[in-house]
Design an enzyme around this catalytic site. Structure first.
Site, short mmCIF file in Angstrom:
data_model
loop_
_atom_site.label_atom_id
_atom_site.label_comp_id
_atom_site.label_asym_id
_atom_site.label_seq_id
_atom_site.Cartn_x
_atom_site.Cartn_y
_atom_site.Cartn_z
N ASP A 111 -62.41 6.53 -44.15
CA ASP A 111 -63.23 7.73 -44.26
C ASP A 111 -63.22 8.21 -45.72
OD1 ASP A 111 -64.63 9.80 -42.29
OD2 ASP A 111 -63.55 10.98 -43.77
N TYR A 132 -67.64 17.45 -48.78
CA TYR A 132 -68.97 16.87 -48.53
C TYR A 132 -69.99 17.45 -49.51
CZ TYR A 132 -67.28 14.86 -44.15
OH TYR A 132 -66.59 14.11 -43.23
N HIS A 177 -63.16 4.59 -35.72
CA HIS A 177 -63.12 5.23 -37.04
C HIS A 177 -61.72 5.66 -37.47
CE1 HIS A 177 -64.95 7.19 -40.46
NE2 HIS A 177 -64.36 8.34 -40.16
#
Length: 461
Positions: free
Chosen positions: A227, A373, A430
């Site tokens: 990630d 982000y 994930h």
């Protein structure tokens, strides 16, 4: 005429590939990153304490009491639609039982002790107090200890690595080395400070962790990440190839124009790009892009207005639980969306998942975690063009069946020129280190063993 076109079009596409890649072969210049950029309060710049201090996780009675009160005073939730499982997000029918467990059965003191089983520390890097775990194994004299920087992502934390650490640090007769683990909380996550001003993106976090490892005395080391850890680790391998002597990732990707071009070529001729048995991980593109579009709504919010949604998540334990655990359901295996309980017990206990929630709730760090982000998807950060600069560091990828995105080695090599291996497994998603800790650890150890053979160097202290 149509037959001629049918033959000519593929030939034209194939002929264009070398020309296209040749044009893109000239990489952009390496960006100049400020290795001393200050991210903390300006008034503290002249008072920086560079010591390394032991740290202990504490769930205070006041915090726990307030959390329980908030859960108890929650409003009724809107009922879910019939038969939707987790397809619309976290199923509100499941929420009451989770919240009841968190408030009434989750053993706060016991879990606090569990989380403190590994040594924790803090040190100030570029104005931010960075939290990290450091686990050093006891080894015989003929076994070399080598450092591994272990990087988590969102909505995870260092909690993802707890079950894998014993496997990673185990001493074996089959290896002449053992791993020392350095696992930091990303800036703005958990117990690490957040930046006080805009600009702290993945590339800048890479600088912070380079400086952290230097503070700990390491000149060379290995990096592993998934990630955000994958993006930050890749940025480190790109920017600091002298320090990074091997990079392992279970979410290594390249988003360069050349990679996109090859993916579209493969849509016409899959066998040119990917092995037949793995083609369904990438194609058809329409299906894969549709799935990504469905799953990446959160990313658009967090890349544009993280503070707005963060207000609700900071204020509401119910909201935080639903927002984060929905990802642990869907990103583990997309088929779990059809289950009424989201399949959250498929891999984990309630305690394991709530441990991770506690690292966000107790530190009020959900907003600051999501700002990564906004910073990393900014035009300023894209203009660095790090993804178009090749990595010259030996790289090893571990590709789980249900990872959100897949790229075959021929595409990954556009970025990772020294791709040593791509391990493919028919399981996992994930959160691979958290889902399959033993499989994850074995692959990391195998990768580092191969890296050591390739370079035949000792890590420098």
């Amino acid at each position: 005429m149509s037959r001629l076109l049918f033959i000519a079009l593929p030939l034209l596409v194939l002929a264009s590939i070398p020309l296209y890649l040749l044009v893109l072969k000239s990489p952009p210049p390496m960006p100049k990153l400020d290795l001393e950029e200050w991210w903390g309060p300006p008034e503290l710049k002249q008072k920086q304490d560079t010591s390394i201090k032991p740290f202990e996780i504490t769930f205070s009675e006041t915090m726990v009491k307030e959390l329980k009160e908030r859960i108890k005073k929650r409003r009724p939730f809107a009922p879910p639609l019939e038969g939707v499982g987790f397809k619309y997000g976290f199923n509100s029918k499941q929420l009451d039982s989770w919240l009841k467990y968190w408030a009434e059965e989750y053993p706060f003191a016991e879990r606090q002790k569990f989380l403190n089983q590994y040594p924790h520390f803090k040190t100030n890097i570029q104005g931010l107090n960075i939290h990290f775990m450091r686990i050093t194994p006891k080894v015989p004299k003929d076994v070399e200890i080598v450092p591994l920087l272990l990087l988590h992502g969102w909505p995870g934390s260092v909690r993802e690595f707890y079950e894998a650490i014993p496997h990673l640090t185990a001493v074996s007769r089959d290896r002449n080395f053992a791993l020392e683990i350095i696992a930091p909380s990303l800036p703005g996550y958990g117990f690490s400070d957040a930046a006080v001003r805009p600009g702290l993106a993945a590339a800048e976090v890479a600088v912070i962790f380079k400086n952290l490892m230097a503070r700990l005395g390491y000149k060379q080391y290995y990096v592993q990440g998934g990630d955000w850890g994958a993006l930050i680790g890749s940025a480190m391998a790109t920017s600091f190839p002298k320090e990074i002597i091997g990079f392992h990732s279970y979410m290594a990707l390249t988003l360069s124009p050349a990679a996109t071009f090859l993916e579209f070529v493969g849509a016409l001729f899959p066998s040119l790009i990917v092995e037949p048995e793995l083609a369904n991980r990438l194609y058809p593109l329409s299906e894969k892009y549709s799935t990504l579009l469905e799953e990446l709504g959160y990313m658009h919010i967090q890349a544009t207005k993280p503070d707005t949604v963060g207000i609700g998540l900071t204020d509401s334990p119910a909201g935080l639980l639903a927002y984060i655990l929905e990802k642990f359901s869907t990103w583990t295996n997309p088929d779990l969306r059809s289950k009424e309980d989201g399949g959250l017990s498929y891999r984990w206990t309630k305690d394991q998942l709530i441990d991770n929630l506690m690292l966000y709730w107790s530190t009020k760090s959900i907003v600051t975690s999501m700002r990564l982000y906004a910073e990393s998807f900014s035009s300023r950060h894209f203009d660095l063009k790090l993804d178009e600069i090749q990595v010259q560091v030996p790289t090893w990828v571990l590709q789980a069946k249900h990872e959100l995105a897949y790229q075959p080695p021929c595409i990954l090599k556009l970025k990772y020129t020294k791709l040593v291996n791509a391990s493919v497994i028919e399981d996992g998603g994930h959160f691979l280190a958290f889902e399959l800790p033993e499989i994850f650890a074995k692959d990391v150890l195998k990768a580092i063993g191969e890296f050591r053979k390739l370079k035949n160097v000792k890590t420098e202290l």
